[in-house]
Design a protein around this motif. Structure first.
Motif, short mmCIF file in Angstrom:
data_model
loop_
_atom_site.label_atom_id
_atom_site.label_comp_id
_atom_site.label_asym_id
_atom_site.label_seq_id
_atom_site.Cartn_x
_atom_site.Cartn_y
_atom_site.Cartn_z
N ARG A 20 0.83 -1.21 0.00
CA ARG A 20 0.00 0.00 0.00
C ARG A 20 0.87 1.26 0.00
N LYS A 21 1.91 1.27 0.81
CA LYS A 21 2.80 2.43 0.89
C LYS A 21 3.45 2.72 -0.46
N ILE A 22 3.96 1.67 -1.11
CA ILE A 22 4.61 1.83 -2.40
C ILE A 22 3.64 2.34 -3.46
N VAL A 23 2.46 1.73 -3.49
CA VAL A 23 1.45 2.07 -4.50
C VAL A 23 0.92 3.50 -4.30
N GLU A 24 0.59 3.83 -3.07
CA GLU A 24 -0.01 5.15 -2.81
C GLU A 24 1.00 6.27 -2.92
N GLU A 25 2.25 6.01 -2.56
CA GLU A 25 3.28 7.04 -2.72
C GLU A 25 3.55 7.32 -4.20
N ALA A 26 3.22 6.35 -5.04
CA ALA A 26 3.39 6.54 -6.49
C ALA A 26 2.19 7.28 -7.09
N GLY A 27 1.17 7.53 -6.26
CA GLY A 27 0.00 8.25 -6.74
C GLY A 27 -1.10 7.35 -7.27
N PHE A 28 -1.00 6.05 -6.97
CA PHE A 28 -2.00 5.08 -7.41
C PHE A 28 -2.91 4.71 -6.24
N SER A 29 -4.03 4.06 -6.53
CA SER A 29 -4.91 3.56 -5.48
C SER A 29 -4.77 2.04 -5.39
N LEU A 30 -5.08 1.51 -4.21
CA LEU A 30 -4.94 0.07 -3.97
C LEU A 30 -6.28 -0.53 -3.54
N GLU A 31 -6.61 -1.66 -4.12
CA GLU A 31 -7.78 -2.42 -3.72
C GLU A 31 -7.35 -3.83 -3.34
N LEU A 32 -8.07 -4.43 -2.40
CA LEU A 32 -7.76 -5.79 -1.95
C LEU A 32 -8.92 -6.73 -2.21
N LEU A 33 -8.59 -7.92 -2.70
CA LEU A 33 -9.55 -9.02 -2.80
C LEU A 33 -8.89 -10.21 -2.12
N GLU A 34 -9.31 -10.48 -0.89
CA GLU A 34 -8.65 -11.53 -0.09
C GLU A 34 -9.64 -12.63 0.29
N LYS A 35 -9.11 -13.86 0.37
CA LYS A 35 -9.89 -15.02 0.83
C LYS A 35 -11.18 -15.21 0.04
N TYR A 36 -11.13 -14.89 -1.24
CA TYR A 36 -12.33 -15.09 -2.07
C TYR A 36 -12.51 -16.58 -2.34
N GLN A 92 7.66 -3.33 -9.05
CA GLN A 92 7.71 -3.60 -10.49
C GLN A 92 6.54 -2.96 -11.22
N ILE A 93 5.37 -2.97 -10.59
CA ILE A 93 4.20 -2.32 -11.19
C ILE A 93 4.43 -0.82 -11.31
N VAL A 94 4.91 -0.20 -10.25
CA VAL A 94 5.18 1.24 -10.28
C VAL A 94 6.21 1.56 -11.36
N ASN A 95 7.27 0.77 -11.44
CA ASN A 95 8.32 1.03 -12.42
C ASN A 95 7.82 0.86 -13.85
N LEU A 96 6.89 -0.07 -14.05
CA LEU A 96 6.35 -0.24 -15.40
C LEU A 96 5.39 0.89 -15.75
N LEU A 97 4.46 1.19 -14.87
CA LEU A 97 3.45 2.21 -15.17
C LEU A 97 4.05 3.61 -15.29
N LYS A 98 5.08 3.88 -14.52
CA LYS A 98 5.70 5.21 -14.55
C LYS A 98 6.85 5.32 -15.56
N ASN A 99 7.63 4.24 -15.67
CA ASN A 99 8.86 4.32 -16.46
C ASN A 99 8.93 3.34 -17.63
N GLY A 100 7.92 2.49 -17.79
CA GLY A 100 7.93 1.52 -18.87
C GLY A 100 8.90 0.39 -18.67
N ASP A 101 9.35 0.16 -17.42
CA ASP A 101 10.35 -0.88 -17.13
C ASP A 101 9.70 -2.26 -17.18
N LYS A 102 10.16 -3.09 -18.13
CA LYS A 102 9.61 -4.44 -18.31
C LYS A 102 10.65 -5.52 -17.99
N THR A 103 11.55 -5.21 -17.08
CA THR A 103 12.68 -6.10 -16.78
C THR A 103 12.27 -7.55 -16.52
#
Length: 307
Positions: free
Chosen positions: A21-37, A291-302
């Motif tokens: 959550r910290k990584i995602v929100e600091e990047a300016g994105f929102s986070l949703e959880l789907l757990e124990k479905y 990795q998600i932040v790096n791809l969405l912001k910088n196009g990093d597909k390492t």
């Protein structure tokens, strides 16, 4: 605002979720959880408007990918990624990734623990054996295999490896002896630790022929994938040779039959345990988020696996 979904039938530890959550929100994105479905339909519904998905062993099927209209990237928090439909991702221009190396130490320690457990007669009364001086074969010298070799040398084992995709010099630099064929690996080593992926070439590749080549008391340790085992062939050779042993953290389809027929020569954990440490849980989750932040912001597909 980009939306990231963490979809985990078996949830991450709280510390991992908090870190994601910290990584995602600091990047300016929102986070949703789907757990124990409990139903795959829940996942199909949850991905409708997300840009990115993090999963563990959850299945990202063609139906899931097609339902996610905005999906750009899906990350499997772990090394194996056979739960991702790569063809479906590619068809929809979705980048599929894994997080190699994050679970490696946990899996490596488990592999050695299983060796000790089997060597000591599954901790039942009776005379066991030591690992010191025994020959260990690493079948696939990737992140996990490399760590298994390192730990095994601490036990005083003689370590060999077979991996046609890793340069001989790289393996020998670690003090590991390189064997040129898979047959040579199995015929040489008292223990073989499996780390191959499940694909068209490897599925059901480990069975009667290879196991029949193992020295007396040969033990196969599987922390990779159950699909690489030819269970019928393995059952046959274990029936013919009462000295052979098999331990796995991926329960066999024929688990009850193996357990009934081979008792102390067979062990399976109730569920896959390779990455079940607090450290691996957190490491893989945070890596996936970064990795998600790096791809969405910088196009990093390492770490893209559907190239």
């Amino acid at each position: 605002m980009s939306k990231v979904l963490v979809a985990t039938d078996k949830p991450f530890a709280k510390a991992a979720v908090d870190g994601i959550r910290k990584i995602v929100e600091e990047a300016g994105f929102s986070l949703e959880l789907l757990e124990k479905y409990t139903d795959q339909a829940d996942l199909v519904k949850a991905v409708a408007d997300v840009d990115a998905v993090i999963v563990r062993s959850d299945k990202v099927t063609k139906e899931v990918v097609e339902a996610a209209k905005n999906l750009k990237v899906v990350v499997r928090a772990g090394a194996g990624y056979d739960n991702l439909d790569l063809a479906a991702c590619t068809a929809k221009n979705v980048v599929a990734m894994n997080t190699p190396g994050q679970n490696s130490n946990a899996v490596a320690e488990l592999a050695l623990g299983m060796m000790v457990y089997m060597a000591r007669n599954t901790f039942q009364p009776g005379t066991g054996a030591e690992l010191k001086g025994k020959k260990l074969g690493i079948h696939a010298y990737g992140n996990v295999g490399k760590l298994v070799a390192h730990i095994a040398k601490g036990f005083g084992m003689e370590v060999y490896a077979f991996d046609p995709f890793v340069a001989k010099e790289v393996i020998e630099k670690d003090g590991v002896k390189v064997l040129s064929t898979v047959d040579e690996l199995y015929s040489t080593c008292h223990y073989v630790s499996l780390h191959i992926p499940a694909n068209d070439k490897t599925k059901k590749s480990i069975g009667y022929e290879l196991m029949s080549k193992m020295p007396k008391g040969g033990t196969l340790i599987n922390t990779a994938r159950k699909e690489v085992i030819d269970e019928d062939g393995l059952m046959r050779i274990m029936g013919e040779r009462t000295d052979l042993k098999y331990a796995t953290d991926i329960m066999a389809e024929g688990n009850s039959t193996f357990a009934e027929k081979f008792a102390s020569r067979y062990f399976s954990s109730p569920k896959k345990m390779g990455a079940e440490t607090a450290e691996a849980n957190i490491n893989a989750g945070l890596a996936a988020a970064n990795q998600i932040v790096n791809l969405l912001k910088n196009g990093d597909k390492t770490y893209q696996v559907n190239k």
